[in-house]
Design a protein around this motif. Structure first.
Motif, PDB file in Angstrom:
ATOM      1  N   GLY A  61       0.816  -1.202   0.000  1.00 23.99           N
ATOM      2  CA  GLY A  61       0.000   0.000   0.000  1.00 23.99           C
ATOM      3  C   GLY A  61       0.847   1.248   0.000  1.00 23.99           C
ATOM      4  N   TYR A  62       0.185   2.368  -0.171  1.00 23.06           N
ATOM      5  CA  TYR A  62       0.863   3.656  -0.151  1.00 23.06           C
ATOM      6  C   TYR A  62       1.432   3.885   1.245  1.00 23.06           C
ATOM      7  CZ  TYR A  62       1.595   8.253  -2.301  1.00 23.06           C
ATOM      8  OH  TYR A  62       2.155   9.364  -2.881  1.00 23.06           O
ATOM      9  N   THR A  63       2.505   4.633   1.316  1.00 18.48           N
ATOM     10  CA  THR A  63       3.109   4.889   2.614  1.00 18.48           C
ATOM     11  C   THR A  63       2.111   5.580   3.548  1.00 18.48           C
ATOM     12  OG1 THR A  63       5.004   5.894   3.759  1.00 18.48           O
ATOM     13  CG2 THR A  63       4.127   7.098   1.874  1.00 18.48           C
ATOM     14  N   ASN A  64       2.119   5.146   4.785  1.00 16.21           N
ATOM     15  CA  ASN A  64       1.238   5.687   5.834  1.00 16.21           C
ATOM     16  C   ASN A  64      -0.231   5.295   5.648  1.00 16.21           C
ATOM     17  OD1 ASN A  64       1.261   7.084   8.318  1.00 16.21           O
ATOM     18  ND2 ASN A  64       0.420   8.915   7.382  1.00 16.21           N
ATOM     19  N   ALA A  65      -0.472   4.195   4.932  1.00 16.91           N
ATOM     20  CA  ALA A  65      -1.858   3.741   4.746  1.00 16.91           C
ATOM     21  C   ALA A  65      -2.358   2.917   5.931  1.00 16.91           C
ATOM     22  CB  ALA A  65      -1.980   2.915   3.458  1.00 16.91           C
ATOM     23  N   GLY A  66      -1.421   2.511   6.810  1.00 14.22           N
ATOM     24  CA  GLY A  66      -1.817   1.736   7.984  1.00 14.22           C
ATOM     25  C   GLY A  66      -1.449   0.269   7.914  1.00 14.22           C
ATOM     26  N   LYS A  67      -0.489  -0.093   7.050  1.00  9.63           N
ATOM     27  CA  LYS A  67      -0.101  -1.499   6.897  1.00  9.63           C
ATOM     28  C   LYS A  67       0.480  -2.063   8.195  1.00  9.63           C
ATOM     29  CE  LYS A  67       2.721  -0.705   3.565  1.00  9.63           C
ATOM     30  NZ  LYS A  67       2.488   0.756   3.648  1.00  9.63           N
ATOM     31  N   SER A  68       1.375  -1.312   8.827  1.00 11.21           N
ATOM     32  CA  SER A  68       2.020  -1.832  10.038  1.00 11.21           C
ATOM     33  C   SER A  68       1.034  -1.959  11.189  1.00 11.21           C
ATOM     34  CB  SER A  68       3.200  -0.932  10.442  1.00 11.21           C
ATOM     35  OG  SER A  68       4.213  -0.987   9.464  1.00 11.21           O
ATOM     36  N   THR A  69       0.075  -1.037  11.266  1.00 16.48           N
ATOM     37  CA  THR A  69      -0.960  -1.143  12.296  1.00 16.48           C
ATOM     38  C   THR A  69      -1.794  -2.404  12.071  1.00 16.48           C
ATOM     39  OG1 THR A  69      -1.062   1.270  12.463  1.00 16.48           O
ATOM     40  CG2 THR A  69      -2.913   0.034  13.382  1.00 16.48           C
ATOM     41  N   LEU A  70      -2.133  -2.674  10.803  1.00 12.42           N
ATOM     42  CA  LEU A  70      -2.884  -3.881  10.471  1.00 12.42           C
ATOM     43  C   LEU A  70      -2.043  -5.130  10.757  1.00 12.42           C
ATOM     44  CD1 LEU A  70      -5.398  -5.212   9.295  1.00 12.42           C
ATOM     45  CD2 LEU A  70      -4.426  -4.889   7.010  1.00 12.42           C
ATOM     46  N   PHE A  71      -0.762  -5.080  10.416  1.00 14.92           N
ATOM     47  CA  PHE A  71       0.161  -6.191  10.686  1.00 14.92           C
ATOM     48  C   PHE A  71       0.190  -6.498  12.186  1.00 14.92           C
ATOM     49  CE2 PHE A  71       4.347  -7.934  11.624  1.00 14.92           C
ATOM     50  CZ  PHE A  71       4.545  -8.867  10.618  1.00 14.92           C
TER      51      PHE A  71
END
Length: 418
Positions: free
Chosen positions: A204-214
């Protein structure tokens, strides 16, 4: 000690694919803010009928900006776009301060964030490639006061002797080291393939929330901040979903529009987990004003990386908690009409059950049936198939044991590697 910086977004009317100026400036300021040691004092959209070949800006605008920079005691000007070596030299001469373009800024951020040996090597390779194009202007470094590549910071300016041969020698050394790291990663990937849990890659685009979802899916504590490029090096975890499915979840570097070509090439190895994924989960910040444009940028980079259209993909409309009630209802209604799209809030945990069920369904669907005939002495391979739970029928024949299996593509690859 901080460096006082100003951000300029040139809105050049002759550019066919130019972005909306105000959101582009906001993103550029967020990029600059993400780099430690910079104090962003302000930013401007500069509308230009065309780019001046020598200075980018016209004479009148050059003088106007020089006065503003002098009044604000600016030390560094960040230009959100490509700046040629000649333009950079002329602007630095005219303004008597340091100028950095979008590529240089992103390289600085990546250098600051890289943690693994591979990440560091890839950033340095990209930086050398970028630096090589600047030799026409007798590349100038500033004395370094922090980690980074040396494009930014420092009280005194010193000229360095850097020719293409020296840079090429460095590139060769880096490439040899990187080849070793990539081989090690390939061995790790092969080892995982023999325990064939499917790989689910978050993109995803940077700062889309991937790490929070991870973090929400794995219970891990990966760095997750409201900041561009909070995650740089890939992170992987084996996780048992609530449905009982075990997967390897991969969190990747965020994409961004106009990603420097040097970085697309240099970070290809880092993004190999995406190329090998059984399922891609595209995380979007649905609350962002340019969410559609960001999604298009992600699709373009995936295509450039060579990700196959055959790989199933889920699209996650994240950060629904930032929408007002009416906008959230509209988003949920639109997502409900399209297959493979879910709305959720990774921060609050809303919609996570539906996501886990969708991931499980996608992975379960990607199966195929095949009849295998194994020689009687291939007991280890037969036992492995039963351990994987893929055998549906078994029959003894003259030539061996015939097994009808229902397996995933990953399990098929792992079986043939046994």
């Amino acid at each position: 000690m901080t460096t006082r910086a100003w951000v300029l977004h040139p809105d050049i009317q002759t550019e066919r694919d130019r972005r909306e100026a105000e959101p582009a400036l906001a993103e550029a300021i967020a990029l600059a803010t993400a780099l430690p040691g910079l104090s962003v004092e302000g930013g401007d959209v500069v509308r230009l009928p065309r780019a001046h070949p020598g200075h980018l800006f016209g004479t009148g605008k050059l003088a106007e900006l020089k006065d503003r920079f002098h009044e604000s005691e600016i030390e560094l000007v960040l230009i959100d776009g490509p700046v040629s070596p000649v333009q950079q030299r002329n602007l630095e001469t005219a303004w008597k301060l340091k100028v950095l373009d979008r590529t240089g800024l992103i390289l600085e951020i990546f250098s600051d964030r890289a943690r693994t040996r591979e990440g560091v090597l890839q950033v340095e390779m990209a930086a050398l490639s970028y630096q090589r194009t600047r030799l026409v202007r007798a590349w100038t470094h500033l004395e370094r006061q922090r980690g980074g590549l040396g494009f930014v910071g420092g009280p005194g300016e010193t000229q360095i002797e850097a020719d293409r041969r020296a840079i090429d020698e460095q590139v060769t050394r880096h490439r040899k080291q990187l080849d070793k790291v990539v081989k090690t990663r390939a061995l790790h990937r092969a080892a995982r393939a023999k325990v064939p849990f499917p790989v689910v890659a978050l993109v995803g685009y940077t700062n889309a929330g991937k790490s929070t979802l991870f973090n929400r899916l794995t219970g891990a504590e990966v760095m997750a901040e409201d900041m561009l490029f909070a995650t740089l090096d890939p992170t992987m975890r084996a996780v048992d979903l609530d449905t009982g499915t075990r997967v390897i979840l991969s969190d990747t570097v965020g994409f961004i529009s106009n990603l420097p070509t040097q970085l697309v090439a240099a970070f290809r190895a880092t993004l190999e987990e995406v190329l090998a994924a059984d399922l891609i989960v595209h995380v979007r910040d649905i609350s962002h004003a340019e969410t559609e444009e960001q999604a298009a940028d992600v699709a373009a980079i995936l295509a450039e990386l060579g990700v196959s259209d055959d790989v199933p993909m889920l699209e996650i409309w994240n950060k629904s908690d930032l929408l007002d009630a009416e906008a959230r209802e509209v988003a949920e209604r639109l997502a409900g009409r399209r297959e493979g799209i879910l709305t959720l809030s990774a921060l609050r945990g809303d919609g996570m059950e539906a996501l886990v069920s969708a991931i499980t369904a996608e992975l379960d669907e990607a199966r195929s049936r095949k009849t295998l005939v194994l020689p009687f002495e291939a007991g280890r391979r037969r036992a492995w198939l039963y351990e994987q739970g893929v055998v549906e029928e078994e029959e003894n024949r003259e030539e061996g044991v015939a097994l009808q299996v229902n397996w995933t593509a990953r399990q098929a690859r792992a079986f043939h590697d046994l």
